[in-house]
Write a protein that holds these residues in place. Structure first.
Motif, PDB file in Angstrom:
ATOM      1  N   LEU A  71      11.309  27.944  51.609  1.00  0.00           N
ATOM      2  CA  LEU A  71      10.128  28.787  51.466  1.00  0.00           C
ATOM      3  C   LEU A  71       8.875  27.922  51.356  1.00  0.00           C
ATOM      4  N   PRO A  72       7.761  28.404  51.869  1.00  0.00           N
ATOM      5  CA  PRO A  72       6.521  27.635  51.762  1.00  0.00           C
ATOM      6  C   PRO A  72       6.017  27.588  50.325  1.00  0.00           C
ATOM      7  N   ASP A  73       5.120  26.661  50.056  1.00  0.00           N
ATOM      8  CA  ASP A  73       4.509  26.562  48.731  1.00  0.00           C
ATOM      9  C   ASP A  73       3.872  27.901  48.364  1.00  0.00           C
ATOM     10  N   GLY A  74       4.050  28.290  47.113  1.00  0.00           N
ATOM     11  CA  GLY A  74       3.508  29.556  46.653  1.00  0.00           C
ATOM     12  C   GLY A  74       4.527  30.667  46.598  1.00  0.00           C
ATOM     13  N   LEU A  75       5.703  30.441  47.183  1.00  0.00           N
ATOM     14  CA  LEU A  75       6.777  31.431  47.134  1.00  0.00           C
ATOM     15  C   LEU A  75       7.938  30.878  46.321  1.00  0.00           C
ATOM     16  N   ALA A  76       8.378  31.646  45.329  1.00  0.00           N
ATOM     17  CA  ALA A  76       9.481  31.236  44.479  1.00  0.00           C
ATOM     18  C   ALA A  76      10.799  31.758  45.037  1.00  0.00           C
ATOM     19  N   TYR A  77      11.894  31.172  44.560  1.00  0.00           N
ATOM     20  CA  TYR A  77      13.225  31.612  44.975  1.00  0.00           C
ATOM     21  C   TYR A  77      13.779  32.638  43.977  1.00  0.00           C
ATOM     22  N   ASP A  78      12.911  33.508  43.493  1.00  0.00           N
ATOM     23  CA  ASP A  78      13.351  34.512  42.543  1.00  0.00           C
ATOM     24  C   ASP A  78      13.668  35.823  43.278  1.00  0.00           C
ATOM     25  N   LEU A  79      14.177  36.803  42.537  1.00  0.00           N
ATOM     26  CA  LEU A  79      14.608  38.040  43.178  1.00  0.00           C
ATOM     27  C   LEU A  79      13.456  38.845  43.773  1.00  0.00           C
ATOM     28  N   PRO A  80      12.319  39.009  43.085  1.00  0.00           N
ATOM     29  CA  PRO A  80      11.228  39.764  43.717  1.00  0.00           C
ATOM     30  C   PRO A  80      10.762  39.148  45.027  1.00  0.00           C
ATOM     31  N   THR A  81      10.660  37.817  45.071  1.00  0.00           N
ATOM     32  CA  THR A  81      10.229  37.160  46.300  1.00  0.00           C
ATOM     33  C   THR A  81      11.270  37.318  47.392  1.00  0.00           C
ATOM     34  N   GLY A 106      24.519  36.377  47.780  1.00  0.00           N
ATOM     35  CA  GLY A 106      24.247  37.404  48.775  1.00  0.00           C
ATOM     36  C   GLY A 106      24.644  38.791  48.310  1.00  0.00           C
ATOM     37  N   GLY A 107      25.699  38.889  47.502  1.00  0.00           N
ATOM     38  CA  GLY A 107      26.091  40.181  46.940  1.00  0.00           C
ATOM     39  C   GLY A 107      25.050  40.716  45.982  1.00  0.00           C
ATOM     40  N   LEU A 108      24.516  39.832  45.129  1.00  0.00           N
ATOM     41  CA  LEU A 108      23.432  40.229  44.230  1.00  0.00           C
ATOM     42  C   LEU A 108      22.217  40.685  45.034  1.00  0.00           C
ATOM     43  N   LEU A 109      21.864  39.930  46.081  1.00  0.00           N
ATOM     44  CA  LEU A 109      20.712  40.299  46.901  1.00  0.00           C
ATOM     45  C   LEU A 109      20.934  41.639  47.589  1.00  0.00           C
ATOM     46  N   ALA A 110      22.169  41.892  48.034  1.00  0.00           N
ATOM     47  CA  ALA A 110      22.475  43.185  48.648  1.00  0.00           C
ATOM     48  C   ALA A 110      22.248  44.320  47.652  1.00  0.00           C
ATOM     49  N   LEU A 111      22.690  44.136  46.417  1.00  0.00           N
ATOM     50  CA  LEU A 111      22.481  45.146  45.381  1.00  0.00           C
ATOM     51  C   LEU A 111      21.000  45.334  45.091  1.00  0.00           C
ATOM     52  N   GLU A 112      20.251  44.237  45.068  1.00  0.00           N
ATOM     53  CA  GLU A 112      18.806  44.319  44.851  1.00  0.00           C
ATOM     54  C   GLU A 112      18.129  45.098  45.973  1.00  0.00           C
ATOM     55  N   LEU A 113      18.542  44.846  47.206  1.00  0.00           N
ATOM     56  CA  LEU A 113      17.977  45.581  48.330  1.00  0.00           C
ATOM     57  C   LEU A 113      18.317  47.067  48.241  1.00  0.00           C
ATOM     58  N   GLY A 114      19.508  47.365  47.728  1.00  0.00           N
ATOM     59  CA  GLY A 114      19.857  48.760  47.486  1.00  0.00           C
ATOM     60  C   GLY A 114      18.967  49.385  46.430  1.00  0.00           C
ATOM     61  N   ARG A 115      18.700  48.645  45.383  1.00  0.00           N
ATOM     62  CA  ARG A 115      17.815  49.144  44.321  1.00  0.00           C
ATOM     63  C   ARG A 115      16.413  49.409  44.846  1.00  0.00           C
ATOM     64  N   GLU A 116      15.970  48.589  45.814  1.00  0.00           N
ATOM     65  CA  GLU A 116      14.634  48.734  46.396  1.00  0.00           C
ATOM     66  C   GLU A 116      14.595  49.747  47.545  1.00  0.00           C
ATOM     67  N   LYS A 117      15.708  50.473  47.749  1.00  0.00           N
ATOM     68  CA  LYS A 117      15.809  51.493  48.804  1.00  0.00           C
ATOM     69  C   LYS A 117      15.669  50.896  50.207  1.00  0.00           C
ATOM     70  N   LEU A 118      16.057  49.634  50.373  1.00  0.00           N
ATOM     71  CA  LEU A 118      15.970  48.968  51.667  1.00  0.00           C
ATOM     72  C   LEU A 118      17.322  48.898  52.377  1.00  0.00           C
ATOM     73  N   ALA A 119      18.375  49.405  51.735  1.00  0.00           N
ATOM     74  CA  ALA A 119      19.720  49.352  52.312  1.00  0.00           C
ATOM     75  C   ALA A 119      20.303  50.755  52.390  1.00  0.00           C
ATOM     76  N   ARG A 120      21.053  51.011  53.452  1.00  0.00           N
ATOM     77  CA  ARG A 120      21.727  52.296  53.648  1.00  0.00           C
ATOM     78  C   ARG A 120      22.995  52.362  52.807  1.00  0.00           C
ATOM     79  N   SER A 121      23.658  51.239  52.658  1.00  0.00           N
ATOM     80  CA  SER A 121      24.822  51.104  51.777  1.00  0.00           C
ATOM     81  C   SER A 121      24.901  49.643  51.379  1.00  0.00           C
ATOM     82  N   VAL A 122      25.655  49.361  50.322  1.00  0.00           N
ATOM     83  CA  VAL A 122      25.820  47.995  49.841  1.00  0.00           C
ATOM     84  C   VAL A 122      27.309  47.704  49.646  1.00  0.00           C
TER      85      VAL A 122
END
Length: 276
Positions: A71-81, A106-122
């Motif tokens: 990631l470029p400077d200014g972007l963290a490797y955290d879940l919101p980013t 990747g499983g955690l990220l999939a669940l996060e995307l589900g929480r953000e309504k960005l996934a059809r299923s997880v």
């Protein structure tokens, strides 16, 4: 063959360009595959051809891993980013709420995307985030040790070890229950990917306080855990089921932390059933 897509992501100081490497095969409803920390999209190779008979499969190298630059400077490797980056990736690839499947990180990220309504299923295989503090510390210690060993091994020695089942066991038995099944070339490639992972330490630092606690109401969720997972112990799957009561919890007999290699047919069936 992999491709690369670049897109803009907001930062505290404006927008930055992010590039992500990915592969895209098959036909059907879109399905995104996300690997674990220190790995790369080739972790899914044992199952891609099976799943691609019924889905359009997009396997992604997360930023700072595999062929994707950090990631470029200014972007963290955290879940919101990471949620923001993956959401922007979906837009760039014209994916409208794809099915998302992930392993470990990747499983955690999939669940996060589900929480953000960005996934059809997880569908999450041994997802991070359901640990106790002691379990998290254990997993992070093992991961750092794995990378430390990989970084100290000369590449010619890695190639030599990969030629025998015993050598592949020495290199990968922490994540595979059946390491002898992994091809020599794949073991070399993933060992080198672990060494080169630019986002490894920053991702671990960001994960120190991570817990997943959302029930994900209304979203189809499958959580699968290998019976021989030595990194994230299988009792964490029971914890996941308690936190997401409507989720399907599936045991993967004889599989380790990265089950795609240990039983490709079973993992592919779990994916297809979870995304139907």
């Amino acid at each position: 063959m992999s491709a690369t897509v670049s897109f803009k992501v907001p930062t505290p100081h404006g927008t930055s360009d992010v590039s992500v490497s990915y592969t895209r095969v098959g036909r059907g409803e879109p399905l995104v595959l996300l690997h674990g920390i220190g790995h790369h999209l080739q972790a899914w190779d044992p199952v891609v051809d099976i799943v691609a008979t019924e889905r359009e499969v997009i396997a992604v190298d997360l930023p700072g891993f595999g062929a994707s630059p950090g990631l470029p400077d200014g972007l963290a490797y955290d879940l919101p980013t990471t949620n923001s980056v993956l959401g922007a990736l979906f837009e760039a690839l014209e994916l409208d709420r794809p099915h998302v499947v992930g392993n470990s990180l990747g499983g955690l990220l999939a669940l996060e995307l589900g929480r953000e309504k960005l996934a059809r299923s997880v569908t999450a295989f041994s997802p991070a985030g359901f640990w106790t503090e002691a379990e998290r510390q254990y997993a992070f210690t093992v991961l750092r040790a794995m990378r430390g060993i990989a970084r100290r091994l000369p590449e010619p020695l890695v190639r030599q070890l990969s030629r025998t089942a015993a050598g592949r066991t020495a290199l990968t038995s922490t994540i595979y229950a059946r390491p002898g099944r992994r091809s020599p070339d794949a073991v070399v490639a993933e060992t080198l990917a672990l060494v080169a992972a630019a986002g490894f330490e920053a991702t671990l630092r960001a994960g120190g306080t991570v817990r997943f606690t959302d029930e994900l109401p209304g979203l189809p969720v499958t959580v699968a855990w290998g019976s021989r997972d030595r990194l994230l112990l299988r009792r964490q799957g029971v914890r996941a089921k308690q936190l997401i009561p409507h989720a399907r919890l599936i045991r993967l007999p004889g599989c380790g932390h990265v089950p795609m290699n240990d039983d490709p047919a079973l993992v592919a069936r779990v994916i297809l059933d979870g995304t139907s």
